[in-house]
Scaffold this motif. Structure first.
Motif, PDB file in Angstrom:
ATOM      1  N   ASN A 190       0.822  -1.219   0.000  1.00 44.26           N
ATOM      2  CA  ASN A 190       0.000   0.000   0.000  1.00 44.26           C
ATOM      3  C   ASN A 190       0.855   1.269   0.000  1.00 44.26           C
ATOM      4  OD1 ASN A 190      -2.480  -1.535   0.244  1.00 44.26           O
ATOM      5  ND2 ASN A 190      -1.940  -1.841   2.402  1.00 44.26           N
ATOM      6  N   ARG A 191       1.934   1.231  -0.754  1.00 45.81           N
ATOM      7  CA  ARG A 191       2.809   2.399  -0.825  1.00 45.81           C
ATOM      8  C   ARG A 191       2.243   3.365  -1.863  1.00 45.81           C
ATOM      9  NH1 ARG A 191       6.032   3.554   3.008  1.00 45.81           N
ATOM     10  NH2 ARG A 191       7.413   1.750   2.813  1.00 45.81           N
ATOM     11  N   PRO A 192       1.838   4.588  -1.477  1.00 48.31           N
ATOM     12  CA  PRO A 192       1.259   5.513  -2.457  1.00 48.31           C
ATOM     13  C   PRO A 192       2.321   6.061  -3.409  1.00 48.31           C
ATOM     14  CG  PRO A 192       1.459   6.572  -0.302  1.00 48.31           C
ATOM     15  CD  PRO A 192       1.844   5.127  -0.110  1.00 48.31           C
ATOM     16  N   VAL A 193       2.085   5.886  -4.696  1.00 51.83           N
ATOM     17  CA  VAL A 193       3.032   6.320  -5.723  1.00 51.83           C
ATOM     18  C   VAL A 193       2.253   7.050  -6.812  1.00 51.83           C
ATOM     19  CG1 VAL A 193       4.617   5.557  -7.536  1.00 51.83           C
ATOM     20  CG2 VAL A 193       4.671   4.453  -5.292  1.00 51.83           C
ATOM     21  N   ILE A 194       2.772   8.180  -7.236  1.00 53.11           N
ATOM     22  CA  ILE A 194       2.196   8.889  -8.378  1.00 53.11           C
ATOM     23  C   ILE A 194       3.120   8.656  -9.560  1.00 53.11           C
ATOM     24  CG2 ILE A 194       1.493  11.102  -9.338  1.00 53.11           C
ATOM     25  CD1 ILE A 194       0.970  12.087  -6.551  1.00 53.11           C
ATOM     26  N   ALA A 195       2.629   7.961 -10.560  1.00 53.15           N
ATOM     27  CA  ALA A 195       3.403   7.683 -11.768  1.00 53.15           C
ATOM     28  C   ALA A 195       2.832   8.527 -12.888  1.00 53.15           C
ATOM     29  CB  ALA A 195       3.336   6.199 -12.126  1.00 53.15           C
ATOM     30  N   GLN A 336      -1.773   9.020   5.380  1.00 49.66           N
ATOM     31  CA  GLN A 336      -0.758  10.059   5.479  1.00 49.66           C
ATOM     32  C   GLN A 336      -1.158  11.317   4.714  1.00 49.66           C
ATOM     33  OE1 GLN A 336       3.388   8.615   4.983  1.00 49.66           O
ATOM     34  NE2 GLN A 336       2.484   6.605   4.674  1.00 49.66           N
ATOM     35  N   ASP A 337      -1.780  11.128   3.550  1.00 50.62           N
ATOM     36  CA  ASP A 337      -2.176  12.292   2.752  1.00 50.62           C
ATOM     37  C   ASP A 337      -3.257  11.890   1.758  1.00 50.62           C
ATOM     38  OD1 ASP A 337      -0.880  10.972   0.590  1.00 50.62           O
ATOM     39  OD2 ASP A 337       0.998  11.972   1.054  1.00 50.62           O
ATOM     40  N   GLY A 338      -3.721  12.892   0.994  1.00 50.97           N
ATOM     41  CA  GLY A 338      -4.791  12.654   0.039  1.00 50.97           C
ATOM     42  C   GLY A 338      -4.401  11.720  -1.089  1.00 50.97           C
ATOM     43  N   ASN A 339      -3.127  11.755  -1.504  1.00 47.00           N
ATOM     44  CA  ASN A 339      -2.689  10.857  -2.572  1.00 47.00           C
ATOM     45  C   ASN A 339      -2.848   9.399  -2.168  1.00 47.00           C
ATOM     46  OD1 ASN A 339      -1.968  13.034  -4.176  1.00 47.00           O
ATOM     47  ND2 ASN A 339       0.170  13.019  -3.516  1.00 47.00           N
ATOM     48  N   GLU A 340      -2.564   9.107  -0.902  1.00 50.21           N
ATOM     49  CA  GLU A 340      -2.704   7.743  -0.427  1.00 50.21           C
ATOM     50  C   GLU A 340      -4.170   7.312  -0.447  1.00 50.21           C
ATOM     51  OE1 GLU A 340      -0.715   4.994   2.986  1.00 50.21           O
ATOM     52  OE2 GLU A 340      -1.365   6.983   3.604  1.00 50.21           O
ATOM     53  N   LEU A 341      -5.067   8.208  -0.059  1.00 48.64           N
ATOM     54  CA  LEU A 341      -6.487   7.864  -0.082  1.00 48.64           C
ATOM     55  C   LEU A 341      -6.957   7.593  -1.514  1.00 48.64           C
ATOM     56  CD1 LEU A 341      -9.371   9.352   1.929  1.00 48.64           C
ATOM     57  CD2 LEU A 341      -9.583   9.266  -0.552  1.00 48.64           C
ATOM     58  N   ILE A 342      -6.578   8.463  -2.450  1.00 55.11           N
ATOM     59  CA  ILE A 342      -6.972   8.273  -3.848  1.00 55.11           C
ATOM     60  C   ILE A 342      -6.456   6.946  -4.382  1.00 55.11           C
ATOM     61  CG2 ILE A 342      -6.699   9.152  -6.194  1.00 55.11           C
ATOM     62  CD1 ILE A 342      -6.526  11.968  -4.966  1.00 55.11           C
ATOM     63  N   ALA A 343      -5.179   6.645  -4.095  1.00 50.44           N
ATOM     64  CA  ALA A 343      -4.586   5.395  -4.584  1.00 50.44           C
ATOM     65  C   ALA A 343      -5.289   4.175  -4.004  1.00 50.44           C
ATOM     66  CB  ALA A 343      -3.096   5.359  -4.242  1.00 50.44           C
ATOM     67  N   LEU A 344      -5.614   4.235  -2.728  1.00 52.18           N
ATOM     68  CA  LEU A 344      -6.300   3.103  -2.093  1.00 52.18           C
ATOM     69  C   LEU A 344      -7.688   2.886  -2.679  1.00 52.18           C
ATOM     70  CD1 LEU A 344      -5.326   3.597   1.651  1.00 52.18           C
ATOM     71  CD2 LEU A 344      -4.822   1.583   0.262  1.00 52.18           C
TER      72      LEU A 344
END
Length: 382
Positions: A190-195, A336-344
């Motif tokens: 569950n590591r949030p990554v923006i590619a 941790q942040d919004g990016n993590e929520l979106i990715a999940l």
């Protein structure tokens, strides 16, 4: 007795001198002996020298060993070159049911409007391919080669069963070196990554990935290749690497931080792309407060670009969430942040139920939310 002389032995100095003479003579004789024994016709070669015979017999490898797994998986992995007159990219992919190949969107995007895709199989045979569908939001794409040359399809696993510490093998074509195999473990989940490009300057949206992190060496060209478990089942699609510059798309080499799209998400997106040409986008119907910097992720308090903070008819609204609520956890994972929520959320299949812990007026609450698909997903041009 008077008149007799007393005999005396050699002095200490004489004895030391004799000892030194004996040592020098012995050393000289030893050196001469060594020379006489080792010289052969005036040079240092030894015509009779041998290291013994090469071991014989088949070197067997257990089916669940790294060589055993690699031997089964390598035939299903391909190398991809895609591009147009102005740009190009290289990467990897793997063959799934009915002759389709899964890869990354960023590998084939350059050939989407006008260009060519060439696929090389493990047996070095090549063929052209066409894009079946692309999903920039997940960085996944499916292409269809003209020929598959009898290549076996790969076996897909279950990424929900992956745990930190599992041994994994990454296979692909880093830097154009086809059929490269590297090993490691699952370092994190569950590591949030923006590619992709999250600056807003690209015409395509960035991909939000809730990734499998691995220390198996992944380098440019590995993108789109499989990350497999000890049984040779695909658990992820290698997609991004971290570099010391913190860029996920830099062309630097591996530093032991690679990221793969979970195969369960890949399976769903591939089925959508093959069936309809577009991928469903999972959502829960909220707009996030991008300026919030506290614990968790806060839902916006005011409408943004015509959207209400909480869609009253959406999953979050039906579950009781409201504008200004702070989402602390999803399925027990602290955000941790919004990016993590979106990715999940995007990693979940429509219809999945998630448990959300949130805070309102300093009181913690929980709700069960059913993820839905976006009503109007737009396919990327291809």
């Amino acid at each position: 007795m008077q008149g007799q002389t007393q005999r005396r032995g050699p002095g200490t100095g004489a004895m030391v001198a004799v000892a030194l003479i004996i040592a020098v003579v012995a050393s000289t004789l030893g050196s001469v002996g060594t020379y006489l024994l080792t010289r052969s016709s005036g040079n240092a070669t030894d015509p009779s020298y041998s290291l013994g015979p090469v071991p014989t017999g088949a070197a067997s490898r257990a089916p669940d060993s790294v060589p055993g797994v690699a031997a089964r998986v390598l035939p299903s992995v391909v190398s991809i070159e895609a591009g147009s007159a102005s740009e190009g990219a290289t990467g990897s992919g793997f063959l799934i049911k009915n002759g389709y190949v899964v890869t990354n969107n960023h590998v084939v995007a350059a050939a989407a409007s006008s260009g060519e895709i060439r696929v090389m199989f493990n047996n070095r045979k090549t063929t052209s391919a066409r894009i079946v569908g692309r999903d920039p939001g997940s960085d996944l794409a499916v292409i269809k080669p003209e020929e598959t040359f009898g290549t076996p399809e790969i076996t897909l696993g279950n990424s929900d069963q992956v745990v930190v510490g599992d041994p994994v093998i990454a296979i692909g074509s880093p830097l154009g070196l086809t059929g490269t195999v590297t090993t490691g473990i699952v370092s994190s989940l569950n590591r949030p990554v923006i590619a992709g490009d999250d600056t807003g300057t690209s015409s395509e949206e960035p991909a939000y990935i809730s990734a499998i992190q691995t220390d198996a060496a992944i380098n440019p060209g590995n993108s789109g290749g499989p990350l497999v478990n000890g049984r040779g089942e695909v658990i992820g699609v290698n997609s991004a690497i971290a570099t010391l510059s913190r860029s996920m798309n830099s062309q630097s080499g591996s530093i032991g931080l690679g990221f793969a799209i979970p195969v369960n998400q890949t399976r769903r997106v591939a089925e959508d792309l093959i069936s309809t040409g577009k991928a469903r986008r999972s959502k829960i119907g909220i707009v996030l407060d991008k300026e919030y910097r506290g614990q968790g992720v806060r839902i916006a308090s005011e409408p943004s670009q015509g959207q209400q903070p909480v869609d009253a008819n959406g999953p979050a609204g039906k579950a009781g969430l409201k504008a200004g609520d702070v989402i602390l956890e999803i399925d027990g994972l602290a955000l941790q942040d919004g990016n993590e929520l979106i990715a999940l959320i995007r990693s979940k299949a429509p219809g999945s139920k998630i448990t959300i812990k949130y805070q309102r007026s300093n009181q913690e609450r929980s709700a069960t939310v059913t993820v839905v698909a976006d009503d109007t997903p737009a396919p990327s041009p291809s």
